[in-house]
Scaffold this motif. Structure first.
Motif, PDB file in Angstrom:
ATOM      1  N   CYS B  71      24.877 -21.048   5.741  1.00 34.30           N
ATOM      2  CA  CYS B  71      25.961 -21.506   5.418  1.00 34.30           C
ATOM      3  C   CYS B  71      27.286 -20.876   5.901  1.00 34.30           C
ATOM      4  O   CYS B  71      28.326 -21.423   5.914  1.00 34.30           O
ATOM      5  N   GLY B 134      26.576 -25.528  -0.212  1.00 36.35           N
ATOM      6  CA  GLY B 134      24.942 -25.839   0.377  1.00 36.35           C
ATOM      7  C   GLY B 134      24.037 -25.847  -0.754  1.00 36.35           C
ATOM      8  O   GLY B 134      24.174 -25.395  -1.892  1.00 36.35           O
ATOM      9  N   PRO B 167      23.321 -26.958   6.258  1.00 34.12           N
ATOM     10  CA  PRO B 167      24.462 -26.523   5.765  1.00 34.12           C
ATOM     11  C   PRO B 167      25.442 -27.885   5.691  1.00 34.12           C
ATOM     12  O   PRO B 167      25.487 -28.376   6.442  1.00 34.12           O
TER      13      PRO B 167
END
Ligand code: SF4
Lengths: 554, 233
Positions: B71, B134, B167
């Protein structure tokens, strides 16, 4: 295959057949196994060193790629996967069983330095102890952890305690005298220069690095356990995207695809192979771009220009890949026996977008050369820093651009061909500077080589007859390879050799899934490259090794 | 100024401009912004102190430079040209927690990293805010079943906004941050229950050499985190 002259090792004698191995190992061999990829030889746990030494010195197996540890109902087993830097196609697996009550086996550290970390991991996760190991402690999990999670009797619901305390200067005592006064410095796990959550326990003597020990495990996400609890057909493929997450997704997916396809005898149609090759090389471009941009950030503190340029180019690649796969970064595009869907329609537009990118990319590469590799400051920071000589690199099992920057001519794409690489015209980038600069040059040239490959794939795909576009072969819905089939297969990831070991127990999930991550081995060599240099060069060296912690910790 | 000037009859508009002129008089030309001109003759703005402060807080958030996993690559993409988080007044990543008031947690938190993240959070000055980026940060995401993975940042620190995705795209992160800014501006904060991290003795954990040694050494300064995997959601 690349158009280079034939490589001398093609004339090397083959030493991985059973007769030759028997000759080399003599009494060490107490049994034989057949793995899908290689001959397996069983040896006694107290003869590991002598057996491996014989294989290295007489058989020429100088590359310990991976060590897999696993527990069976009646025994523990370590498997050393050996191959040769000069000839990747020759392999042997050395199987070392030990008893369940006293799981002790001799350490291979004296023969291959890379065994150090691999054995610590095996001890940490599976619970085998290695005799004569220089420093056997946990590596991925916190030191207070109770139990070995990949062992059979592990209770996952048990509470765990993890403490956070200061680190002592590990070499204070040895070096403390009038002249030398060392300082202990923590770099990370939260630090901009560590490229993620890595902790470097550094000891400085003035500005010079006296000792550095990477402390990893801050991103150990139990990837092997996750894969062991997923079914072969669909549930494992999403995970590889998350190992080397800097957009190298398709390269990672291929490692799993290759292992299981070899294991279960799945054919991949040629058309799908071309798509795979093209997608993977786009991923390599994206991954190398970040690597070069981030490295520039480390050595010239250049956040604005190089990094953002690199980022912008990567964004263009990502857009193409998003068109192809439907996702950003976590592509999940490969399927066993092919890919999930065909190229996006209209195809002409898709090819056009790739061509447009490739055209402008040529200019970008020149720009990077102007900005970085031809830049005097950059050169002064990189040339002759982070020295890693080929012998040391080999003993640490270093692969990928880091190995090729040390003059080791080793690339799985060429040496153990898969996909469509053999049919295409490209070269392996090798520089023998053995320093940070050489590693950057390798990546720069690989950008161009990958662009060349993508271009050829686009040409091929464009002319592919419409009714022969087969993207997936026939694969059974539930895949159950025969019990006790074992395979170890690797591909050339963005950072180096990415290998997967799978053992089947006859069910639809793997009994053991082991990931050989290139960054794990490359990072291990950091100390060799950085000791004795300035701390600023340590940061540069770490950047040039290009570690992704998701892949180191798995 | 004579009294005659004060009762000038040229109309209200002029009075205003005179006052304005008078006010602008001693100010360096360069500070005479369009905004000042618009405020005209009113040299004061009336507002609640809280409203003013919340507006200031929400419009200049300093993010801690904090990367954990995949992420964080998308988070970096959000800072980069193309999305340019900075134009929303939130794009200055600070390398030190002492200078940051927004923590974006971008990635999987595992047992070894948990205490470190807690310490960073503790070092940030109040008031501080957290955006969870995320699925991993929300719940452990794809690794929820892992033996080592903390099932969400909320087990350790309070989280104001959750941005789902695996993500999340940069656009999604920007949306989440804008939402947070919106809340901060309106003085709202998320009533989040944090599971307490505990400083405690080694209690019921099975003793081996390491635990025994740590139990002897432990002092008040040492942050010890206890993960009750069984009780986690
Ligand atoms: S939510 Fe997905 S992308 Fe984000 S850290 Fe977790 S696995 Fe990676």
């Amino acid at each position: 295959m690349s158009l280079e002259p034939p490589r001398p090792e093609e004339t090397l004698e083959h030493t991985d057949d059973r007769e030759t191995l028997e000759e080399i190992l003599g009494d060490h061999a107490i049994g034989w196994e057949d793995h899908v990829n290689a001959q397996g030889v069983v040896i006694r746990p107290d003869e590991v060193q002598s057996a491996l030494r014989a294989l290295r010195d007489e058989g020429g197996f100088d590359h310990l790629t991976c060590l897999t540890a696993q527990q069976y109902a009646d025994r523990y087993e370590s498997i050393y996967h050996l191959t040769k830097y000069d000839d990747r196609s020759q392999e042997v697996s050395v199987v070392v069983p030990t008893s369940t009550d006293e799981p002790v086996s001799q350490s291979a550290d004296a023969v291959y330095r890379t065994a150090d970390w691999h054995e610590r991991e095996a001890y940490d996760l599976v619970g085998i102890e290695y005799e004569d190991h220089p420093d056997l402690r946990r590596i991925l999990l916190p030191e207070t952890w109770q139990g070995h999670p990949l062992g059979l009797d592990y209770d996952q619901d048990k509470p765990q305690l993890v403490s956070l305390s200061e680190h002592a200067n590990p070499i204070a005592e040895h070096h403390h005298d009038e002249e030398r006064d060392t300082m202990f410095l923590n770099i990370g796990p939260h630090h901009p220069a560590t490229h993620g959550v890595l902790h470097l326990k550094t000891v400085l003597d003035g500005e010079t690095v006296a000792d550095v020990e990477p402390d990893i495990g801050y991103l150990h996400r139990c990837e092997e356990q996750m894969c062991q609890s997923g079914t072969y057909r669909h549930q494992i493929m999403p995970y590889p995207d998350r190992w080397d997450y800097v957009s190298a997704g398709l390269l990672n997916e291929w490692s799993y695809a290759r292992a299981i396809e070899d294991m279960a005898d799945i054919e991949v149609p040629e058309y799908a192979q071309v798509i795979r090759t093209m997608g993977s090389e786009l991923c390599r471009i994206a991954a190398h771009l970040i690597s070069i941009g981030a490295f520039a950030l480390d050595v010239v503190g250049d956040f604005t220009v190089s990094f953002q340029y690199a980022w912008q180019d990567r964004e263009d690649v990502l857009n193409i890949l998003e068109d192809l796969t439907g996702q950003r970064m976590m592509f999940n595009y490969f399927r066993l026996g092919g890919v999930v869907w065909d190229l996006p329609e209209p195809r002409e537009d898709f090819f056009e977008s790739i061509r447009t990118f490739l055209d402008s990319f040529e200019g970008s590469v020149d720009e990077y050369h102007d900005l970085l590799t031809n830049n005097e400051i950059f050169q002064q920071r990189c040339i002759d820093t982070g020295h890693l000589d080929p012998e040391t690199a080999k003993s640490y099992g270093v692969t990928g651009p880091v190995a090729r920057g040390s003059g080791i001519d080793y690339d799985v794409r060429r040496d153990d061909p898969y996909g469509y690489y053999e049919e295409l015209d490209w070269d392996v980038a090798v520089y023998d500077g053995c320093d940070n600069y050489a590693r950057v040059l390798v990546r720069m040239q690989e950008l161009e080589e990958s662009a060349k490959i993508v271009e050829q794939c686009v040409d091929i795909l464009e002319d592919w007859p419409e009714d022969e576009r087969e993207i997936q072969s026939n694969v059974p819905r539930t895949l159950k390879p025969d019990a006790d089939t074992e395979v170890y297969r690797s591909v050339e990831g963005a950072k180096g050799e990415l290998g997967i070991y799978i053992r089947s127990d006859g069910s639809d999930k793997p009994a053991r899934f082991k990931i050989r991550s290139p960054c794990f081995s490359n990072l291990q060599a950091l100390g060799e490259a950085a000791n004795g240099e300035y701390v600023a060069d340590l940061i540069a060296t770490l950047g040039s090794i290009d570690v992704i912690l998701g892949e180191v910790d798995r | 100024m004579s009294s005659h000037d004060t009762y000038d009859t040229t109309g209200p508009r002029d009075v205003a401009s005179k006052t304005q002129e008078a006010r602008m008089g001693d100010v360096d030309e360069r500070f005479n912004s369009r905004l000042r001109e618009l405020f005209g003759s009113t040299p004061f703005i009336l507002t609640k102190f809280d409203a003013f402060l919340n507006w200031a807080r929400s419009s200049s958030m300093f993010v801690l430079q904090f990367g954990i996993a995949c992420c964080s690559i998308e988070m970096m993409g959000t800072y980069m040209p193309g999305h340019d988080l900075d134009r929303f007044g939130t794009g200055v990543p600070r390398a030190s927690p002492r200078q940051a008031d927004l923590l974006i947690v971008p990635g999987t938190i595992v047992s070894k990293f948990g205490p470190r993240m807690k310490r960073l959070y503790d070092q940030m000055p109040e008031p501080k805010f957290v955006v969870g980026m995320g699925s991993c940060t929300i719940s452990g995401g794809p690794f929820q079943e892992g033996y080592n993975v903390v099932k969400g940042a909320e087990e350790i620190i309070p989280v104001d906004i959750h941005v789902p995705g695996c993500p999340p795209r940069p656009e999604a992160l920007i949306y989440g941050i804008r939402k947070l800014q919106d809340r901060v501006q309106h003085g709202e904060s998320a009533p989040v229950t944090v599971k307490p991290y505990e400083l405690e003795q080694f209690g019921d954990v099975e003793r081996d050499e390491v635990v025994r040694e740590l139990a002897n050494e432990i002092d008040e300064e040492t942050l010890v985190m206890r993960y009750n995997w069984g009780d986690s959601p």
